[in-house]
Design an enzyme around this catalytic site. Sequence first.
Site, PDB file in Angstrom:
ATOM      1  N   HIS A  42       0.775  -1.287  -0.154  1.00 36.27           N
ATOM      2  CA  HIS A  42      -0.090   0.096  -0.193  1.00 36.27           C
ATOM      3  C   HIS A  42       0.941   1.195   0.058  1.00 36.27           C
ATOM      4  O   HIS A  42       2.106   1.120   0.836  1.00 36.27           O
ATOM      5  CB  HIS A  42      -0.794  -0.133   1.224  1.00 36.27           C
ATOM      6  CG  HIS A  42      -1.861  -1.065   1.495  1.00 36.27           C
ATOM      7  ND1 HIS A  42      -3.220  -0.838   1.295  1.00 36.27           N
ATOM      8  CD2 HIS A  42      -1.622  -2.462   1.417  1.00 36.27           C
ATOM      9  CE1 HIS A  42      -3.761  -2.020   1.480  1.00 36.27           C
ATOM     10  NE2 HIS A  42      -3.105  -3.012   1.613  1.00 36.27           N
ATOM     11  N   TYR A  63      -8.980  -6.749  11.754  1.00 35.12           N
ATOM     12  CA  TYR A  63      -8.665  -6.135  10.096  1.00 35.12           C
ATOM     13  C   TYR A  63      -8.687  -7.412   9.367  1.00 35.12           C
ATOM     14  O   TYR A  63      -8.199  -8.592   9.420  1.00 35.12           O
ATOM     15  CB  TYR A  63      -7.023  -5.595  10.294  1.00 35.12           C
ATOM     16  CG  TYR A  63      -6.699  -4.649  10.908  1.00 35.12           C
ATOM     17  CD1 TYR A  63      -6.846  -3.196  10.397  1.00 35.12           C
ATOM     18  CD2 TYR A  63      -6.602  -4.693  12.614  1.00 35.12           C
ATOM     19  CE1 TYR A  63      -6.320  -2.262  10.945  1.00 35.12           C
ATOM     20  CE2 TYR A  63      -6.202  -3.565  12.886  1.00 35.12           C
ATOM     21  CZ  TYR A  63      -6.184  -2.213  12.407  1.00 35.12           C
ATOM     22  OH  TYR A  63      -6.153  -1.029  13.072  1.00 35.12           O
ATOM     23  N   GLU A  91       3.311  -0.348   4.071  1.00 34.05           N
ATOM     24  CA  GLU A  91       2.574   1.042   3.705  1.00 34.05           C
ATOM     25  C   GLU A  91       3.973   1.989   3.672  1.00 34.05           C
ATOM     26  O   GLU A  91       4.981   2.056   4.293  1.00 34.05           O
ATOM     27  CB  GLU A  91       2.018   1.677   4.919  1.00 34.05           C
ATOM     28  CG  GLU A  91       0.591   0.869   5.222  1.00 34.05           C
ATOM     29  CD  GLU A  91      -0.356   1.520   4.442  1.00 34.05           C
ATOM     30  OE1 GLU A  91      -0.251   2.108   3.836  1.00 34.05           O
ATOM     31  OE2 GLU A  91      -1.447   0.691   4.682  1.00 34.05           O
ATOM     32  N   TYR A 148      -9.125   6.978   4.983  1.00 35.86           N
ATOM     33  CA  TYR A 148      -9.645   6.613   6.363  1.00 35.86           C
ATOM     34  C   TYR A 148     -10.838   7.556   6.607  1.00 35.86           C
ATOM     35  O   TYR A 148     -11.325   7.606   7.691  1.00 35.86           O
ATOM     36  CB  TYR A 148      -8.705   6.547   7.451  1.00 35.86           C
ATOM     37  CG  TYR A 148      -7.898   5.313   7.202  1.00 35.86           C
ATOM     38  CD1 TYR A 148      -8.174   4.459   5.933  1.00 35.86           C
ATOM     39  CD2 TYR A 148      -6.779   5.251   8.009  1.00 35.86           C
ATOM     40  CE1 TYR A 148      -7.038   3.236   5.865  1.00 35.86           C
ATOM     41  CE2 TYR A 148      -6.129   3.862   7.788  1.00 35.86           C
ATOM     42  CZ  TYR A 148      -6.309   3.117   6.997  1.00 35.86           C
ATOM     43  OH  TYR A 148      -5.364   1.960   6.676  1.00 35.86           O
TER      44      TYR A 148
END
Length: 232
Positions: free
Chosen positions: A35, A83, A97, A207
């Site tokens: 990501h 998650y 990330e 988010y």
Amino acid sequence: MSEDLPYEVRRAQEINHLFGPKDSEDSYDIIFDLHNTTSNMGCTLILEDSRNDFLIQMFHYIKTSLAPLPCYIYLIEHPSLKYATTRSIAKYPVGIEVGPQPQGVLRADILDQMRKMIKYALDFIHNFNEGKEFPPCAIEVYKIMEKVDYPRNENGEIAAIIHPNLQDQDWKPLRPEDPVFLTLDGETIPLGGDCTVYPTFVNEAAYYEKKEAFAKTTILTLKAKSIRSSLH
């Protein structure tokens, strides 16, 4: 299986069939879940299990290889925050990330950092498969405490934005008196609480819909025993 299942559920079943089934002997050994983030998180590895010696050793190897470029380890082990990730199907799930990078934008430096992280991860796996022994090690991790939503009005709309002092300050100490939000009227809202925390995923674009302005973390040290492939 039924025809009226939502697309996401059907896709999750297909992914589980391809790479799993989850928690079975047939599941993939490792899945790298790549990501980029709009948050200023730099190079970040996501760990789901604080007792997984293989992954702690791998993350230690990647972190050491990347130095002096910082590499942060985000431990998402939590009793109530779950998650649902593609990587969790694997026996050894690895989340990566890298940021900051705006959505829909390509940045050569971010791509280069991602490539380096993957290269060192694959080097580690190669060395392990060749029979190399990795001695005991320790790593510093940022363990999730809780997710913090934006202040909202009675209609559920966002009523304050990330304070300039917090913007881009992922992984930096945040004290109870430090400002975290700024209302549209110019009022400052401090963190509150009674302890210093370390914020991450600060103002992540994806988010907003998840009602997460940032996540609070605390710093821990994890230790791993020496490991060596049983094939040698």
